[in-house]
Motif scaffolding. Sequence first.
Motif, mmCIF file in Angstrom:
data_model
loop_
_atom_site.group_PDB
_atom_site.id
_atom_site.type_symbol
_atom_site.label_atom_id
_atom_site.label_comp_id
_atom_site.label_asym_id
_atom_site.label_seq_id
_atom_site.Cartn_x
_atom_site.Cartn_y
_atom_site.Cartn_z
ATOM 1 N N HIS A 168 0.830 -1.211 0.000
ATOM 2 C CA HIS A 168 0.000 0.000 0.000
ATOM 3 C C HIS A 168 0.864 1.260 0.000
ATOM 4 C CE1 HIS A 168 -3.201 2.845 0.999
ATOM 5 N NE2 HIS A 168 -2.337 3.354 1.849
ATOM 6 N N SER A 172 -6.711 -3.576 -2.472
ATOM 7 C CA SER A 172 -7.356 -2.347 -2.016
ATOM 8 C C SER A 172 -8.741 -2.129 -2.627
ATOM 9 C CB SER A 172 -6.463 -1.143 -2.272
ATOM 10 O OG SER A 172 -6.263 -0.957 -3.645
ATOM 11 N N GLN A 184 -11.389 -3.066 -0.182
ATOM 12 C CA GLN A 184 -11.441 -2.126 0.933
ATOM 13 C C GLN A 184 -12.070 -0.808 0.501
ATOM 14 O OE1 GLN A 184 -7.282 -2.381 2.198
ATOM 15 N NE2 GLN A 184 -8.002 -3.415 4.051
ATOM 16 N N ARG A 185 -11.724 -0.343 -0.689
ATOM 17 C CA ARG A 185 -12.340 0.899 -1.185
ATOM 18 C C ARG A 185 -13.842 0.712 -1.366
ATOM 19 N NH1 ARG A 185 -7.650 1.134 -4.386
ATOM 20 N NH2 ARG A 185 -8.809 0.422 -6.213
#
Length: 173
Positions: A59, A124, A127-128
């Motif tokens: 990340h 990600s 998660q987004r």
Amino acid sequence: MQEKVRIGGLGGESLLFLTDDQLRGGIEAMFFAYRAFTSDPDLILEDMDYGRAHHRALHFINRGPGLTVTSLLDVLGVTKQSLNRVLRTLIEDGLVESRVGRRDRRERQLYLTEKGTALERRLSEAQRARMRAAYRAVGPQAVAGFRQVLEAMMDPETRAQYQSMKDQTDDRT
């Protein structure tokens, strides 16, 4: 036991009284939210024999291509030995590239490879999507309040580090 927490400001203060049970409920909500937030990436990482430390490294390297190992150590707050294990695996697996620093040849700058970028995106995206759905469900005032609470929970050094990263992002846009 109740604790007074002052909210508002500039003459428009109101007092919020929180019981230990209410605070405990907030702590538990944070634990369950974190578990949900990390669950999708954890499944992907598990298949690769990676852990959350690998995800965090990917990340932050993605967020700041050319990030030095020293800077990544500071951001992650882990030991050099722990980070070296994670980076060694990511480099050996072709996800991260370590290059000699441009200004200081002793520094190692980190970049994601195409394969690393694809994995970081995959990790990600879920998660987004989860955050996007939650933000839409609660609205802009709650989102702003949530961010304020998170920032207020940070110690001053961490908050400064976070603010510096936010400023760098703002400078790029």
